[in-house]
Design an enzyme around this catalytic site. Structure first.
Site, mmCIF file in Angstrom:
data_model
loop_
_atom_site.group_PDB
_atom_site.id
_atom_site.type_symbol
_atom_site.label_atom_id
_atom_site.label_comp_id
_atom_site.label_asym_id
_atom_site.label_seq_id
_atom_site.Cartn_x
_atom_site.Cartn_y
_atom_site.Cartn_z
ATOM 1 N N VAL A 1 -0.621 -5.442 3.653
ATOM 2 C CA VAL A 1 -0.539 -4.604 4.843
ATOM 3 C C VAL A 1 -1.292 -5.293 5.979
ATOM 4 O O VAL A 1 -2.433 -5.723 5.805
ATOM 5 C CB VAL A 1 -1.135 -3.199 4.591
ATOM 6 C CG1 VAL A 1 -0.999 -2.335 5.842
ATOM 7 C CG2 VAL A 1 -0.438 -2.534 3.405
ATOM 8 N N GLY B 1 -5.071 -4.991 4.166
ATOM 9 C CA GLY B 1 -5.254 -4.816 2.736
ATOM 10 C C GLY B 1 -4.205 -5.582 1.971
ATOM 11 O O GLY B 1 -3.147 -5.924 2.499
ATOM 12 N N ARG B 2 -4.496 -5.842 0.690
ATOM 13 C CA ARG B 2 -3.598 -6.666 -0.123
ATOM 14 C C ARG B 2 -3.606 -6.156 -1.553
ATOM 15 O O ARG B 2 -4.655 -5.841 -2.118
ATOM 16 C CB ARG B 2 -4.055 -8.114 -0.073
ATOM 17 C CG ARG B 2 -3.245 -9.099 -0.888
ATOM 18 C CD ARG B 2 -3.805 -10.508 -0.739
ATOM 19 N NE ARG B 2 -3.591 -11.008 0.616
ATOM 20 C CZ ARG B 2 -2.624 -11.863 0.946
ATOM 21 N NH1 ARG B 2 -1.789 -12.286 0.025
ATOM 22 N NH2 ARG B 2 -2.513 -12.290 2.192
ATOM 23 N N GLY B 3 -2.412 -6.052 -2.146
ATOM 24 C CA GLY B 3 -2.275 -5.664 -3.538
ATOM 25 C C GLY B 3 -1.335 -6.618 -4.249
ATOM 26 O O GLY B 3 -0.890 -7.624 -3.683
ATOM 27 N N GLY B 4 -0.995 -6.282 -5.490
ATOM 28 C CA GLY B 4 -0.157 -7.176 -6.264
ATOM 29 C C GLY B 4 1.266 -7.259 -5.760
ATOM 30 O O GLY B 4 1.938 -8.279 -5.952
ATOM 31 N N MET B 5 1.764 -6.199 -5.130
ATOM 32 C CA MET B 5 3.157 -6.155 -4.714
ATOM 33 C C MET B 5 3.345 -6.014 -3.214
ATOM 34 O O MET B 5 4.476 -5.948 -2.747
ATOM 35 C CB MET B 5 3.872 -4.988 -5.424
ATOM 36 C CG MET B 5 4.125 -5.238 -6.893
ATOM 37 S SD MET B 5 5.287 -6.598 -7.161
ATOM 38 C CE MET B 5 5.286 -6.685 -8.949
ATOM 39 N N ASP C 1 0.922 7.585 -7.580
ATOM 40 C CA ASP C 1 -0.220 6.683 -7.477
ATOM 41 C C ASP C 1 -1.253 7.254 -6.509
ATOM 42 O O ASP C 1 -1.697 6.575 -5.581
ATOM 43 C CB ASP C 1 0.230 5.295 -7.026
ATOM 44 C CG ASP C 1 -0.856 4.236 -7.231
ATOM 45 O OD1 ASP C 1 -1.760 4.474 -8.060
ATOM 46 O OD2 ASP C 1 -0.800 3.191 -6.561
#
Length: 328
Positions: free
Chosen positions: A37, A30-34, A146
């Protein structure tokens, strides 16, 4: 440095097979802004882990690094069956990382996208596990900030009575840490707007009841297929969280127990003082509303002159009672 940038922004195919702090990357999860993983192999203990790499700019901020180290240690010290264990947290080549247990399965976001609204017993069963994890974190002084379906992992359970085992994740990178380091600006909110508490939006101090609000938004989505507030733009959504009354779940899903609406009205109150004190208290009220509804729909029937006992064993049916005096 080019190397640290590659660790965070490189394409998954380029990073597969590379070694990061004793872990060999096997694929992206997975990938987010910060953060990104990855599924990785712990080369020291020969086990699969989830390896989170944080954006390089975070490691260059001394305030964030100190808070990251402290909160990672606190989260790692929590031994709870519904919190993803943290094995290690550190820094390598200018990039902060967290190694966690790899959970085989999916997350609640994918489950809801695939199945839509969940039956009330399933939603309550999942919610109870998340609530126990959140309350355990609160007892250790951590506020998640969150809570969202993507941070709730759903693995296969042990038997038909426990068909799923739920984990709460993403404790090692708190949103408070980001805001204190200046990575948020006016008009930009760190978090997920569908599940954010009013006090987070206004910048007021937050405590465990902030997570009660976000958690209630998630459970609302489990039951109705969508979060409480839906607006066309982010500013309108932020306004709704702060000032609009939450819509009752029964308006979106007729047939829910009558008492459910009042439970959500309390959990989604604008002021923390008006909400449940704990996440488990919220789930307990949900469960009670379901029981009350079942009792209303299926009341106990009582034969004339023979009350049904409210406690203790029922008397055997007439055909199973001995007939006195029939045999010598």
């Amino acid at each position: 440095m080019a190397h640290e940038s590659d660790l965070f922004s490189g394409r998954p195919s380029e990073l597969v097979g590379r070694q990061v702090a004793g872990y060999r990357i096997e694929g992206e999860l997975g990938r987010g802004g910060m953060a990104v993983v990855y599924r990785a192999r712990d080369l020291r203990l020969d086990r699969t882990v989830a390896l989170k790499l944080l954006a390089p700019e975070l490691a260059r901020n001394d305030t964030f690094r100190r808070r990251f180290t402290h909160e990672s240690r606190v989260a790692a010290a929590i031994d709870h069956p519904h919190i993803v264990p943290i094995f290690e947290a550190g820094e390598t080549d200018g990039v902060l990382y967290i190694a966690m247990r790899y959970v085989e399965g999916s997350d609640l976001r994918h489950l809801l996208d695939r199945q839509g609204p969940l039956p009330l017993p399933t939603a309550v069963r999942i919610a109870a596990q998340v609530a126990s994890a959140l309350d355990a974190a609160h007892e250790h002084g951590l506020v998640h900030r969150d809570v969202k379906p993507g941070n709730i992992l759903v693995a296969r359970g042990t038997d038909s009575d426990h068909p799923e085992h739920v984990y709460l994740t993403d404790f090692g990178l708190t949103k408070k840490s980001l805001s204190l380091t200046g990575f948020t600006t006016v008009g930009q909110f760190v978090g997920t707007l569908d599940y954010v508490a009013p006090e987070q939006i206004s910048g007021k101090p937050v405590d465990a009841r902030c997570d009660v609000y976000g958690f209630a938004c998630v459970v609302h989505e489990c039951l109705t297929g969508h979060p409480p507030f839906r607006r066309d733009d982010d500013m309108a959504l932020l306004w709704a969280h702060q000032y609009d009354d939450p819509p009752p779940p029964s308006a979106s899903r007729p047939g829910l127990p009558a008492g459910i609406d009042a439970v959500f009205a309390r959990a989604l109150a604008k002021t923390p003082e008006a909400r449940h004190d704990t996440c488990l208290a919220f789930v307990a009220e949900l469960r009670a509303a379901g029981r009350d509804d079942r009792a209303r729909r299926h009341p106990l029937t009582e034969p004339a002159g023979r009350p049904v006992p409210r406690n203790g064993p029922r008397p055997p049916p007439r055909w199973a009672q001995p007939v006195v005096g029939r045999y010598p």
